[in-house]
Scaffold this motif. Structure first.
Motif, mmCIF file in Angstrom:
data_model
loop_
_atom_site.group_PDB
_atom_site.id
_atom_site.type_symbol
_atom_site.label_atom_id
_atom_site.label_comp_id
_atom_site.label_asym_id
_atom_site.label_seq_id
_atom_site.Cartn_x
_atom_site.Cartn_y
_atom_site.Cartn_z
ATOM 1 N N LYS A 1 -18.309 -18.477 -14.034
ATOM 2 C CA LYS A 1 -17.317 -17.673 -14.751
ATOM 3 C C LYS A 1 -16.464 -16.884 -13.755
ATOM 4 C CE LYS A 1 -16.722 -14.105 -18.252
ATOM 5 N NZ LYS A 1 -15.365 -14.619 -18.478
ATOM 6 N N VAL A 2 -15.150 -16.961 -13.967
ATOM 7 C CA VAL A 2 -14.219 -16.268 -13.065
ATOM 8 C C VAL A 2 -13.661 -15.023 -13.736
ATOM 9 C CG1 VAL A 2 -12.025 -16.461 -11.825
ATOM 10 C CG2 VAL A 2 -13.581 -18.413 -11.904
ATOM 11 N N THR A 3 -13.733 -13.911 -13.019
ATOM 12 C CA THR A 3 -13.081 -12.678 -13.471
ATOM 13 C C THR A 3 -11.829 -12.511 -12.633
ATOM 14 O OG1 THR A 3 -15.219 -11.732 -13.961
ATOM 15 C CG2 THR A 3 -13.384 -10.203 -13.768
ATOM 16 N N TYR A 4 -10.689 -12.445 -13.318
ATOM 17 C CA TYR A 4 -9.409 -12.495 -12.619
ATOM 18 C C TYR A 4 -8.700 -11.153 -12.747
ATOM 19 C CZ TYR A 4 -4.995 -14.653 -11.063
ATOM 20 O OH TYR A 4 -3.869 -14.997 -10.373
ATOM 21 N N VAL A 5 -8.382 -10.532 -11.625
ATOM 22 C CA VAL A 5 -7.663 -9.255 -11.633
ATOM 23 C C VAL A 5 -6.353 -9.449 -10.893
ATOM 24 C CG1 VAL A 5 -7.715 -6.832 -10.925
ATOM 25 C CG2 VAL A 5 -9.823 -7.959 -11.645
ATOM 26 N N ARG A 6 -5.254 -9.245 -11.612
ATOM 27 C CA ARG A 6 -3.942 -9.435 -11.005
ATOM 28 C C ARG A 6 -3.270 -8.079 -10.750
ATOM 29 N NH1 ARG A 6 1.558 -8.028 -11.118
ATOM 30 N NH2 ARG A 6 2.441 -9.408 -9.583
ATOM 31 N N ALA A 7 -2.709 -7.914 -9.574
ATOM 32 C CA ALA A 7 -1.896 -6.731 -9.262
ATOM 33 C C ALA A 7 -0.942 -7.102 -8.140
ATOM 34 C CB ALA A 7 -2.783 -5.562 -8.838
ATOM 35 N N ALA A 8 0.033 -6.225 -7.911
ATOM 36 C CA ALA A 8 0.979 -6.469 -6.815
ATOM 37 C C ALA A 8 0.251 -6.369 -5.466
ATOM 38 C CB ALA A 8 2.115 -5.457 -6.880
ATOM 39 N N ASP A 9 0.859 -6.949 -4.444
ATOM 40 C CA ASP A 9 0.211 -7.009 -3.125
ATOM 41 C C ASP A 9 -0.232 -5.630 -2.636
ATOM 42 O OD1 ASP A 9 1.006 -9.686 -3.121
ATOM 43 O OD2 ASP A 9 2.929 -9.173 -2.228
ATOM 44 N N ALA A 10 0.693 -4.674 -2.674
ATOM 45 C CA ALA A 10 0.383 -3.337 -2.140
ATOM 46 C C ALA A 10 -0.760 -2.698 -2.923
ATOM 47 C CB ALA A 10 1.623 -2.454 -2.202
ATOM 48 N N SER A 11 -0.744 -2.875 -4.235
ATOM 49 C CA SER A 11 -1.801 -2.278 -5.059
ATOM 50 C C SER A 11 -3.148 -2.918 -4.740
ATOM 51 C CB SER A 11 -1.497 -2.478 -6.548
ATOM 52 O OG SER A 11 -0.212 -2.024 -6.816
#
Lengths: 347, 591
Positions: free
Chosen positions: A75-85
């Motif tokens: 199972k994959v938990t995916y967290v997306r944010a901008a590069d700097a964040s």
């Protein structure tokens, strides 16, 4: 650090060398995808999960990781944010001793402190171009960010486009209309590398003095603005974003000038990953033919020569001129970014 | 009311009464501690990162290098001057716009005023990033459709409007922020005792004299409170300086802060050092505000003597006033909303009244509804927004009461404490909250609670301004009378202050709720698996989406539930108002 990329020859050699291994892997288990490493799969499955920190949007990222889940059962938990964040967040997690991510996927991975990333050697890395491989084996590029000027095809005649960056100075009619992306330290660094630091700085200073470029934050915002006709020309932007606009029907295109700056959206594994085997398997997946083919369909420019870009001629057009691969660490990135910003804001 | 009934509880206070009297201070102390906790974490984070070496992977040893980096830049004076002009211009224009609408809605018999209330709240619902983008598509000299239409119609050679200018920046923010001025001033105007104005008219004063010498002085705390918030809010705003200011070569303090925080890795040290300037401005502003309103009881219109909030009959000016207010909404809200709604039906650039290259469709809406984490984000946003608004308003009420009613000389600190977070860049709040709760044995990381804690800190200044503005309108003699009659502090809050303050608290609740839904800077650090919020999806679509259309569709979709919530709150507010009007003559007309 800069490496000059000679895409066709080296990459084909790399692909050729990798091919026997990949074919053997395929023959070993016809049902399993080639990127699955049997020695990693069982321990990864035991770990029970994989947490991915990525700057790729969910619309694009989740279907990709669904493939991984389906093939491995992890199972994959995916967290997306901008590069700097993302970098800020993993820095805080590291300082508090609570790293929760396993795999990092972002174009700024080379600016991560080296101790955050574990050296590893994914088999699929043999199939990507050499410049996309970190010499320290802490990250591996899964798509390329090529930087090239863009223009609005309705507002500018392609025949009048400059043949070099110096040629921009011959277009006084673009004064106050030429746009520049303000975070492109890699592009700035490539300009300095190609001409020498003093000459490169002077070139940009002259462009700023004569053309008073409009400063834009964000590559996509710039690509949209050029496509919309807000600005007729952008001196720098990611070619794949311009191409995506063009494929969507926008009147825009890029053209390659010497040098094309190249850096990579890359994957790296956390040195203190809660799921280290799953992370390594996930990184191998991101470099695979299957994953890069899928990413190419959304406009990413692959680092594997055996995966066709979309449009098919995109990489060929970009590498027709000198391409300089740029790999800046944290201190270098800060230094060149500050210099770049100081020059373009001195208007 | 008889003297005997007032003094009896004081003469022989019974043990249960004593316990009840203790309840108030305990609750007040608990609220104060909770608020201090929420505020001091980001404040400590700001100070810590400002005064320590920025290593790229977090703060290091004590250092003043961040201040040297931030304040020795040759452009710093230009940044400060631009910031002051931008913030002052925005505050004044916003005050005029919001105050004008508040006056029409609350003090006149202009037709359609209830619609204006709803429209003002609707303007709040659109994220600042998208309002700014809409103004670029509307008033850009190159592609702005209003400019295009005016040039075609009237034959102008050049575009009549240029959004890429200081006036353009001020307009873009004011058109988005004026509902805040409206929400802050409307309750004060609502409870303004018209008998004072009538007395002025009877004494021979003209309308202008009444306005300048009676109405405005009475409203001074509310006006100053609003100006303070608008000015500091203007200083701290990010979207307009980023999208409009930068292309116009107009740099402000937040441009530099944003440049620092969007570096990879982010330069939190420099951003915090720059944030200290904002903090200093905030503390000075609070002190000035308190100095200007130090005789708070002079501005109270709700006292034991009763009050009559009559409306001004406009006569022949009824419809012209309505038309003027309507025109303001048409321009400030209608133009960006039309631009967003229009664009949401196209993939490529498409502007109202200009030819489109492709037929309109609903693909962008389908895209948003099918976005993998959209519904999950809606749920999280609404839950956290409602919790944050409730907590902020509850804490603000108690803190405002301490700040306004306490006799302690240091009570201004409560006001300053509650106001301080407005000066802390939201990304610093996010980073500090993340850092603190990872260190502390409080398991809130990757849950909605960590978002809630950050939102409470971020929006306490706004809740505080609403509560202070409302409290200064209520004379303390009401509470004194209740206390003499034996009421405990919780009873005074429940039976006197809350009913009278209900409209202003509901407005505050709504405002904080909407701000929470829109919050982005802190959220990008704090969202985790299963706790994505609408604003982070909006940012993703803005940063990573190929077309303007999807992000515009998302903004339109966000407006719809907010309209329903606004309508429900308006209904609750009118219920309170009816109850209050029914109760005022009996309860407050003591004389």
């Amino acid at each position: 650090m800069a490496n000059r990329v000679r895409w066709p020859r080296r990459s084909l050699i790399g692909a050729g060398l990798a091919m026997p291994f990949l074919l053997r892997a395929r023959r070993a288990d016809a049902a399993a995808p080639a990127w699955i490493v049997p020695d990693l799969l069982a321990p990864a499955q035991k770990e029970g999960g994989l947490t991915v920190y990525s700057s790729t949007n969910e619309q694009e990222g989740l279907p990709l990781w669904n493939l991984f889940e389906a093939a491995t059962g992890i199972k994959v938990t995916y967290v997306r944010a901008a590069d700097a964040s993302l970098l800020g967040r993993i820095g805080i997690e590291a300082r508090t001793g609570q790293p929760s991510w396993d795999l990092l996927n972002t174009p700024t991975i080379n600016q991560t402190p080296p101790q955050f990333l574990a050296p590893f050697d994914p088999p699929e890395a043999a199939a990507i171009i050499p410049e996309a491989r970190d010499p320290g084996k802490r990250w591996f590029g899964c798509y390329g960010n090529y930087n090239a000027p863009a223009y609005n095809t309705k507002l500018v005649d392609a025949a009048t486009l400059p043949k070099s960056y110096e040629g921009f100075l011959d277009h006084p009619e673009w004064a106050g209309k030429l746009a520049i992306e303000s975070t492109d330290k890699e592009w700035f660094y490539a300009i300095l590398q190609s001409r020498g630091e003093a000459a490169g700085r002077k070139l940009l200073q002259d462009i700023v003095a004569h053309l008073r470029p409009v400063i834009i934050d964000g590559h996509l915002a710039l690509a949209r603005a050029v496509s919309a006709g807000e600005y007729p020309v952008a001196i720098n932007d990611y070619a794949m974003l311009t191409d995506n606009m063009r494929m969507a029907g926008g009147p825009t295109d890029f053209w390659a000038l010497d040098p094309v700056a190249l850096f990579f959206g890359a994957v790296g594994v956390n040195a203190h990953a809660p799921h280290p085997n799953a992370a390594r398997l996930g990184a191998n997946f991101m470099l695979s033919h299957e994953a890069q083919t899928m990413a190419a369909k959304t406009g990413r420019l692959p680092t594997r020569p055996d995966v066709a870009s979309e449009p098919a001629d995109a990489i060929a057009r970009l590498t027709a001129v000198r391409t300089i691969a740029v790999n800046l660490d944290t201190e270098q990135a800060r230094r060149w970014q500050k210099m770049f910003r100081d020059i373009i804001q001195a208007q | 009311m008889s003297t005997a009934s007032l003094t009896a509880p004081l003469a022989t206070p019974s043990p249960p009464n004593r316990r009840r009297q203790l309840g108030g201070p305990i609750i007040a102390a608990a609220c104060l501690l909770a608020a201090a906790w929420f505020v001091l974490i980001p404040l400590a984070g700001l100070l810590y990162t400002a005064f320590t070496e920025d290593t790229g992977s977090g703060p290091g040893a004590f250092s003043l290098a961040n201040f040297a980096e931030a304040y020795t830049d040759s452009h710093i004076l230009r940044l400060l001057a631009n910031s002051a002009i931008y913030a002052a211009g925005t505050a004044l224009l916003t005050l005029v716009m919001g105050g004008g609408i508040a006056w029409v809605v609350e003090r006149t018999d202009a037709p359609g005023r209830r619609i204006f209330h709803g429209l003002a709240l609707l303007a709040l619902a659109i994220p600042g990033l998208l309002t700014t983008m809409a103004w670029m598509l509307t008033l850009s000299p190159n592609i702005g459709w209003v400019n295009g239409v005016l040039q075609r119609t009237f034959g102008f050679r050049t575009a009549p409007f240029d959004i890429y200018s200081m006036p353009g920046m001020i307009w873009a923010l004011a058109s988005h922020a004026f509902p805040l001025a409206y929400l802050l001033l409307a309750p004060a105007l609502r409870v303004l005792d018209s008998r004072m104005e009538e007395a002025g008219i009877v004494a021979g004063a003209r309308f202008r004299q009444v306005a300048l010498r009676i109405t405005l002085p009475i409203l001074r705390p509310a006006l100053l409170s609003t100006l303070l918030l608008l000015f500091v809010g203007g200083l701290a705003s990010f979207e307009v300086p980023r999208l409009i200011g930068k292309p116009a070569h107009i740099y402000v303090l937040t441009t530099a802060i944003q440049d620092a925080t969007t570096q990879t890795p982010p330069e939190f040290g420099t951003a915090s050092a720059l944030g200290m300037a904002l903090l200093g401005v905030c503390v000075i502003s609070v002190l000035l505000y308190r100095q200007a309103t130090r005789h708070a009881e002079a501005y109270a219109t709700i006292s034991g003597k009763g009050y009559v909030p009559n409306r001004l009959p406009l006569g022949a000016w009824r419809w012209p006033v309505t038309a003027a207010a309507g025109l303001l909404f048409l321009i400030a809200l209608g133009l960006p909303l039309l631009t967003l709604a229009w664009q949401s039906c196209f993939a490529g650039l498409a502007l109202p009244f200009l030819p489109a290259t492709a037929p309109a469709n609903l693909a962008n809406y389908r895209f948003v509804f099918r976005y993998p984490i959209f519904l999950e984000a809606v749920r999280t946003s609404v839950i956290v927004g409602a919790l944050a608004a409730s907590a902020v308003i509850g804490l603000s009420l108690v803190m405002a009461w301490i700040s306004q009613r306490s006799q302690n000389r240091l009570r201004w600190i409560v006001d300053a404490l509650a106001f301080a977070p407005i000066a802390i860049p939201s990304v610093i709040v996010g980073a500090s909250v993340l850092f603190a709760y990872l260190l502390l044995p409080i398991p809130v990381y990757d849950t909605i609670w960590i978002l809630l804690f950050a939102y409470i800190a971020l929006y306490l200044p706004y809740g505080m301004r609403f509560a202070v503005s409302g409290l200064t309108q209520i004379h303390r003699e009401l509470e004194e009378a209740a206390e003499i009659a034996g009421a405990s502090m919780p009873q005074i809050f429940r039976r006197i202050l809350l009913p009278i303050l209900a409209p202003v608290l509901l407005s505050g609740w709504l405002y904080v709720f909407v701000l929470s839904i829109r919050e982005l800077g802190a959220s990008i650090f704090l969202v985790g698996p299963g706790t994505h919020v609408l604003s982070t999806i909006t940012l993703t679509m803005w940063e990573e989406g190929d077309s303007y259309g999807a992000v515009c569709a998302l903004s339109i979709i966000q407006i719809i539930p907010l309209v329903a919530i606004v309508a429900a709150l308006r209904w609750i507010e009118s219920l309170f108002a009816r109850r209050l009007h029914a109760a005022v003559p009996a309860r407050l007309a003591i004389t």
